[in-house]
Design a protein around this motif. Structure first.
Motif, PDB file in Angstrom:
ATOM      1  N   LEU A 128       1.286  -8.711   0.428  1.00 32.23           N
ATOM      2  CA  LEU A 128       2.191  -7.762  -0.220  1.00 32.23           C
ATOM      3  C   LEU A 128       1.696  -6.319  -0.106  1.00 32.23           C
ATOM      4  O   LEU A 128       2.498  -5.424   0.240  1.00 32.23           O
ATOM      5  CB  LEU A 128       2.395  -8.158  -1.678  1.00 32.23           C
ATOM      6  CG  LEU A 128       3.412  -7.316  -2.458  1.00 32.23           C
ATOM      7  CD1 LEU A 128       4.766  -7.315  -1.769  1.00 32.23           C
ATOM      8  CD2 LEU A 128       3.537  -7.813  -3.901  1.00 32.23           C
ATOM      9  N   PRO A 129       0.411  -6.008  -0.365  1.00 28.48           N
ATOM     10  CA  PRO A 129      -0.032  -4.617  -0.168  1.00 28.48           C
ATOM     11  C   PRO A 129       0.114  -4.131   1.271  1.00 28.48           C
ATOM     12  O   PRO A 129       0.428  -2.954   1.501  1.00 28.48           O
ATOM     13  CB  PRO A 129      -1.504  -4.654  -0.600  1.00 28.48           C
ATOM     14  CG  PRO A 129      -1.609  -5.821  -1.512  1.00 28.48           C
ATOM     15  CD  PRO A 129      -0.649  -6.830  -0.977  1.00 28.48           C
ATOM     16  N   ILE A 130      -0.103  -5.022   2.243  1.00 28.43           N
ATOM     17  CA  ILE A 130       0.060  -4.617   3.644  1.00 28.43           C
ATOM     18  C   ILE A 130       1.523  -4.292   3.932  1.00 28.43           C
ATOM     19  O   ILE A 130       1.840  -3.300   4.610  1.00 28.43           O
ATOM     20  CB  ILE A 130      -0.465  -5.720   4.580  1.00 28.43           C
ATOM     21  CG1 ILE A 130      -1.987  -5.816   4.468  1.00 28.43           C
ATOM     22  CG2 ILE A 130      -0.063  -5.451   6.023  1.00 28.43           C
ATOM     23  CD1 ILE A 130      -2.596  -6.938   5.272  1.00 28.43           C
ATOM     24  N   ALA A 131       2.433  -5.116   3.406  1.00 29.30           N
ATOM     25  CA  ALA A 131       3.858  -4.832   3.586  1.00 29.30           C
ATOM     26  C   ALA A 131       4.228  -3.488   2.969  1.00 29.30           C
ATOM     27  O   ALA A 131       4.961  -2.687   3.569  1.00 29.30           O
ATOM     28  CB  ALA A 131       4.686  -5.963   2.961  1.00 29.30           C
ATOM     29  N   LEU A 132       3.722  -3.211   1.781  1.00 32.77           N
ATOM     30  CA  LEU A 132       4.007  -1.927   1.125  1.00 32.77           C
ATOM     31  C   LEU A 132       3.403  -0.765   1.901  1.00 32.77           C
ATOM     32  O   LEU A 132       3.992   0.325   1.956  1.00 32.77           O
ATOM     33  CB  LEU A 132       3.469  -1.954  -0.309  1.00 32.77           C
ATOM     34  CG  LEU A 132       4.169  -2.934  -1.270  1.00 32.77           C
ATOM     35  CD1 LEU A 132       3.444  -2.970  -2.611  1.00 32.77           C
ATOM     36  CD2 LEU A 132       5.627  -2.553  -1.457  1.00 32.77           C
ATOM     37  N   ALA A 133       2.231  -0.973   2.502  1.00 34.74           N
ATOM     38  CA  ALA A 133       1.591   0.093   3.282  1.00 34.74           C
ATOM     39  C   ALA A 133       2.432   0.456   4.499  1.00 34.74           C
ATOM     40  O   ALA A 133       2.597   1.639   4.830  1.00 34.74           O
ATOM     41  CB  ALA A 133       0.189  -0.349   3.710  1.00 34.74           C
ATOM     42  N   PHE A 134       2.988  -0.553   5.189  1.00 37.71           N
ATOM     43  CA  PHE A 134       3.854  -0.272   6.336  1.00 37.71           C
ATOM     44  C   PHE A 134       5.104   0.489   5.897  1.00 37.71           C
ATOM     45  O   PHE A 134       5.537   1.441   6.557  1.00 37.71           O
ATOM     46  CB  PHE A 134       4.247  -1.572   7.034  1.00 37.71           C
ATOM     47  CG  PHE A 134       3.245  -2.046   8.044  1.00 37.71           C
ATOM     48  CD1 PHE A 134       3.165  -1.454   9.294  1.00 37.71           C
ATOM     49  CD2 PHE A 134       2.365  -3.067   7.750  1.00 37.71           C
ATOM     50  CE1 PHE A 134       2.234  -1.872  10.235  1.00 37.71           C
ATOM     51  CE2 PHE A 134       1.431  -3.505   8.674  1.00 37.71           C
ATOM     52  CZ  PHE A 134       1.359  -2.907   9.917  1.00 37.71           C
ATOM     53  N   PHE A 135       5.697   0.076   4.785  1.00 35.57           N
ATOM     54  CA  PHE A 135       6.900   0.768   4.304  1.00 35.57           C
ATOM     55  C   PHE A 135       6.579   2.211   3.922  1.00 35.57           C
ATOM     56  O   PHE A 135       7.338   3.133   4.247  1.00 35.57           O
ATOM     57  CB  PHE A 135       7.490   0.022   3.104  1.00 35.57           C
ATOM     58  CG  PHE A 135       8.754   0.632   2.586  1.00 35.57           C
ATOM     59  CD1 PHE A 135       9.961   0.370   3.210  1.00 35.57           C
ATOM     60  CD2 PHE A 135       8.748   1.489   1.499  1.00 35.57           C
ATOM     61  CE1 PHE A 135      11.141   0.945   2.749  1.00 35.57           C
ATOM     62  CE2 PHE A 135       9.916   2.066   1.027  1.00 35.57           C
ATOM     63  CZ  PHE A 135      11.116   1.788   1.661  1.00 35.57           C
ATOM     64  N   ALA A 136       5.450   2.410   3.240  1.00 37.31           N
ATOM     65  CA  ALA A 136       5.084   3.762   2.819  1.00 37.31           C
ATOM     66  C   ALA A 136       4.819   4.663   4.024  1.00 37.31           C
ATOM     67  O   ALA A 136       5.236   5.830   4.044  1.00 37.31           O
ATOM     68  CB  ALA A 136       3.846   3.704   1.918  1.00 37.31           C
ATOM     69  N   PHE A 137       4.154   4.131   5.042  1.00 41.20           N
ATOM     70  CA  PHE A 137       3.825   4.952   6.209  1.00 41.20           C
ATOM     71  C   PHE A 137       5.084   5.341   6.984  1.00 41.20           C
ATOM     72  O   PHE A 137       5.330   6.521   7.258  1.00 41.20           O
ATOM     73  CB  PHE A 137       2.858   4.198   7.122  1.00 41.20           C
ATOM     74  CG  PHE A 137       2.494   4.971   8.365  1.00 41.20           C
ATOM     75  CD1 PHE A 137       1.445   5.874   8.349  1.00 41.20           C
ATOM     76  CD2 PHE A 137       3.206   4.805   9.547  1.00 41.20           C
ATOM     77  CE1 PHE A 137       1.112   6.603   9.486  1.00 41.20           C
ATOM     78  CE2 PHE A 137       2.888   5.530  10.684  1.00 41.20           C
ATOM     79  CZ  PHE A 137       1.835   6.426  10.649  1.00 41.20           C
ATOM     80  N   TYR A 138       5.885   4.346   7.340  1.00 39.92           N
ATOM     81  CA  TYR A 138       7.050   4.648   8.177  1.00 39.92           C
ATOM     82  C   TYR A 138       8.159   5.338   7.398  1.00 39.92           C
ATOM     83  O   TYR A 138       9.006   6.020   7.993  1.00 39.92           O
ATOM     84  CB  TYR A 138       7.564   3.370   8.838  1.00 39.92           C
ATOM     85  CG  TYR A 138       6.741   2.975  10.038  1.00 39.92           C
ATOM     86  CD1 TYR A 138       6.601   3.842  11.110  1.00 39.92           C
ATOM     87  CD2 TYR A 138       6.087   1.751  10.092  1.00 39.92           C
ATOM     88  CE1 TYR A 138       5.838   3.504  12.215  1.00 39.92           C
ATOM     89  CE2 TYR A 138       5.325   1.397  11.193  1.00 39.92           C
ATOM     90  CZ  TYR A 138       5.205   2.277  12.251  1.00 39.92           C
ATOM     91  OH  TYR A 138       4.444   1.944  13.339  1.00 39.92           O
ATOM     92  N   GLY A 139       8.177   5.193   6.088  1.00 43.56           N
ATOM     93  CA  GLY A 139       9.130   5.960   5.312  1.00 43.56           C
ATOM     94  C   GLY A 139       8.892   7.451   5.400  1.00 43.56           C
ATOM     95  O   GLY A 139       9.822   8.252   5.310  1.00 43.56           O
TER      96      GLY A 139
END
Length: 696
Positions: free
Chosen positions: A359-370
């Motif tokens: 879950l933190p990795i998924a959130l990290a990808f969303f935060a970066f590409y957002g």
């Protein structure tokens, strides 16, 4: 996992292979460019022992992209003995797509057990977005496969009573090497280190040794890229982006870690668009429009019904054939249900550990590409795959009352995705205005069969494709480029040729040939290209205000003499300086100014080509209209010009007249046509043509 589960996963794997299977020949045009083409050229150079370089024309340039994916393709080339075959990156992508299915099942097993593993394998095997990107010669599927393999191995080994050092080495190496395939894989490194440091059965000394081993393994995984950076760019942290795009990634702005942050420039402008995709809202609205429950959105239109619409002009926009949504709306509900479940039975700790990593990795990808300044759905491929794994966890529910709803949502998702699955697995299509992803290759091979071994061929294509298909294989041909490909434009703009070294794989005569043909190119002047771009912006909806008038006047003054005759130049200037024109009149004047300039400029190039050919009477000469219509955006007029030798001349009000090309121009005769699949130009009748230049 039990034997029966593995059998189910293998069935899903076979289904995934059937949907993903793609031959290199199908992607031999190497699109999208410049990405796929650079991966292919650099991997071929690596496999042949020429180093990590980009062989273009007579020189070898540092590649723009990181070395990981070309290394994987080079390895596949050596294994299958395909050192020169174009598009071989798709073999790596297909294999990577299958690895994602297996590793996704392993991750889901950590989260929810047997049923979750089977569900994850099926969801990933049938995902249209996963299918599409596993059939592209791009790094997306390979980067995801390495990420999932690292996560699966990490979760399995971290719960082992004895974590052997060699396992840490392998685990860390894969994690870091994935970052050389796609730099954003590095977002997972801190979480992976935390995973091995917090594993059970380890005392303080073991954790310290594990951390040091992990860091050392990461250093080895990053070593190829760091070595390339140091040798080619003089710094461990500078990549090929600083060479090819110095305005963004140059030394002053992008040294060190700031290279990664240089494109985070829109303050989170993509968060809203990506959030609607993750929530399944875009997919829900699309399904509602399909079923007639919602109206189609109003397409963007040019400003007011002007004379532009009368002439049927539409802006030439590229349309990606990538699936337009991450997944169907029911998948978002399943992912939410899976994330809300408690751990299963006696494996609560295992499930929580997996969820605490993924879950933190998924959130990290969303935060970066957002926050990233480009917006493409393929950037969210890792996030989408993780959300599919979370959705698979919903199938492990121990509540009998929820199971019918879970399977009903899965059935609805399948119904919604059927058309996307069919589209993603059919013969590949590129973006507009191109058709099949090997149509350029097929057309060049048809030209190769149609012309003599010593012919001169004027055709619009990429240097790499012309070298591969028409030159240097038992021929003495010469090529006159029409326009400049994307690499040539960048090389000329940054004067990169002066700093590049000569290619090792070319003899002196071949290098001399490349130096000889480049000055002969039929190329539109930059002011003409800028004027065409301004016209496209107006057609796409740019307001017709004073800044457009000023830009058009500035371009008119910069137009070279060959791009517009004095009489037309004066006529257009007299119209553009008038302040009493309504927007419709200004738009028409701009439209016809661009049309006249491009036709005059190209006609001037044809006359120069004719004069050149008269100096080499022993060589037959040919002109092809391959992608020529997309280059100058004047399809019908160019076909008329090529066949009749008459140039259309337009007045500011649209009045059309014609003039002869030149007294010395003998004209062209049609040799034949090659049927064009996919998106065919209207005036060409769905085909490319080859013309022979008449001699005096």
């Amino acid at each position: 996992m039990s034997r029966n589960v593995w059998i189910a996963v293998m069935i899903a794997l076979g289904l995934g292979l059937a949907l993903r299977l793609t031959a290199p020949e199908q992607v031999s045009d190497l699109r999208p460019r410049a990405d796929a083409l650079e991966y292919d050229l650099a991997s071929g150079a690596l496999a042949r022992g020429e180093g990590y370089v980009l062989p273009l024309e007579g020189h070898a340039y540092p590649p723009r992209y990181t070395i990981g994916y070309p290394l994987l393709i080079a390895g596949a080339r050596l294994v299958f003995d395909k050192l020169h075959e174009p598009g071989f990156g798709v073999v790596v992508s297909v294999l990577a797509g299958l690895l994602v299915v297996v590793c996704g099942a392993l991750l889901a097993y950590e989260l929810g057990g047997d049923r979750a593993a089977i569900a994850a394998a099926l969801l990933l095997a049938l995902s249209p977005l996963q299918i599409y990107h596993a059939r592209q010669p791009m790094s997306d599927a390979a980067a995801l496969a390495l990420l999932f393999a690292t996560l699966a191995l990490g979760l399995r080994w971290a719960r082992s009573p004895q974590l052997l050092p060699r396992r840490v080495w392998v685990f860390a190496f894969l994690a870091a090497f994935g970052a050389t395939v796609r730099i954003t894989n590095a977002l997972a490194l801190p979480f992976l280190l935390l995973l091995v440091l917090t594993r059970p059965f380890a005392d303080r000394a073991q954790r310290l040794r594990t951390a040091l081993t992990f860091v050392a393994g990461c250093a080895i995984g990053l070593a190829p890229q760091l070595a390339v950076n140091l040798r080619q760019h003089g710094s461990l942290l500078r990549t090929g982006y600083s060479y090819w795009i110095p305005s963004v990634y140059g030394a002053g702005e992008a040294r060190g870690a700031s290279a990664l942050l240089a494109r985070l420039g829109l303050g989170g402008a993509n968060y809203g668009a990506y959030a609607t995709q993750v929530a399944g809202w875009d997919a829900l609205m699309r399904d509602a429009r399909r079923s007639g429950l919602a109206e189609e959105p109003n397409p963007a239109s040019p400003p007011a019904p002007t004379g532009l619409a009368i002439h049927g002009e539409q802006p030439l926009l590229e349309r990606s054939l990538e699936p337009p949504v991450l997944y169907p709306f029911p998948i978002a509900l399943l992912a939410l249900l899976g994330l809300g479940m408690r751990g299963r039975g006696g494996n609560v700790a295992r499930s929580q550990r997996a969820l605490g990593l993924l879950l933190p990795i998924a959130l990290a990808f969303f935060a970066f590409y957002g926050a990233y300044s480009y917006r493409e759905l393929r950037f969210l491929l890792p996030l989408q795959a993780l959300l599919l794994v979370f959705a698979a966890r919903a199938f492990a529910t121990s509540r009998p009352a929820l199971r019918p709803a879970t399977y009903a949502l899965a059935a609805l998702a399948l119904v919604s995705a059927v058309s996307d699955i069919a589209a993603a697995s059919r013969p590949l299509q590129s973006t507009l205005p191109y058709g099949r992803t090997n149509e350029e290759t097929l057309a060049l091979r048809w030209i190769d069969r149609s012309v003599e071994a010593n012919a001169i061929v004027a055709v619009r294509t990429h240097t790499a494709l012309i070298e591969r298909e028409l030159l240097f294989h038992q021929t003495d041909r010469r090529w006159v480029p029409i326009g400049r490909d994307e690499h040539r434009l960048r090389i000329d703009a940054l004067d990169l040729e002066a700093k590049a070294r000569a290619r090792k794989d070319l003899g002196g005569e071949q290098r001399a040939f490349f130096e000889e043909y480049r000055p002969l190119a039929l190329d539109l002047e930059q002011p003409v290209i800028d004027l065409m771009q301004l016209r496209a912006e107006v057609l796409a909806g740019r307001p017709l205000e004073d800044d457009v008038r000023e830009a058009a006047l500035a371009l008119l003054l910069r137009l070279p003499q060959a791009a517009l005759r004095d009489a037309e130049r004066s006529a257009f200037a007299g119209v553009l300086v008038r302040t009493d024109l309504v927007p419709e009149e200004l738009g028409l004047a701009l439209f016809f100014l661009a049309r006249s300039a491009v036709l005059e400029s190209f006609a001037h190039g044809l006359v120069q080509l004719g004069a050149l050919l008269e100096q080499m009477p022993e060589r037959p000469a040919y002109v092809s209209d391959l992608y020529l219509f997309e280059y100058v955006l004047e399809e019908a007029e160019l076909r008329h010009l090529l066949l009749t030798g008459e140039v259309a001349v337009y007045a500011p009000d649209g009045t059309r007249s014609t003039r002869a090309l030149a007294p010395s121009w003998r004209g062209l005769e049609l040799v034949g046509e090659w049927p064009r699949p996919g998106f065919a130009p209207r005036a060409s009748g769905g085909s490319f043509a080859l013309y022979r230049v008449k001699r005096s």
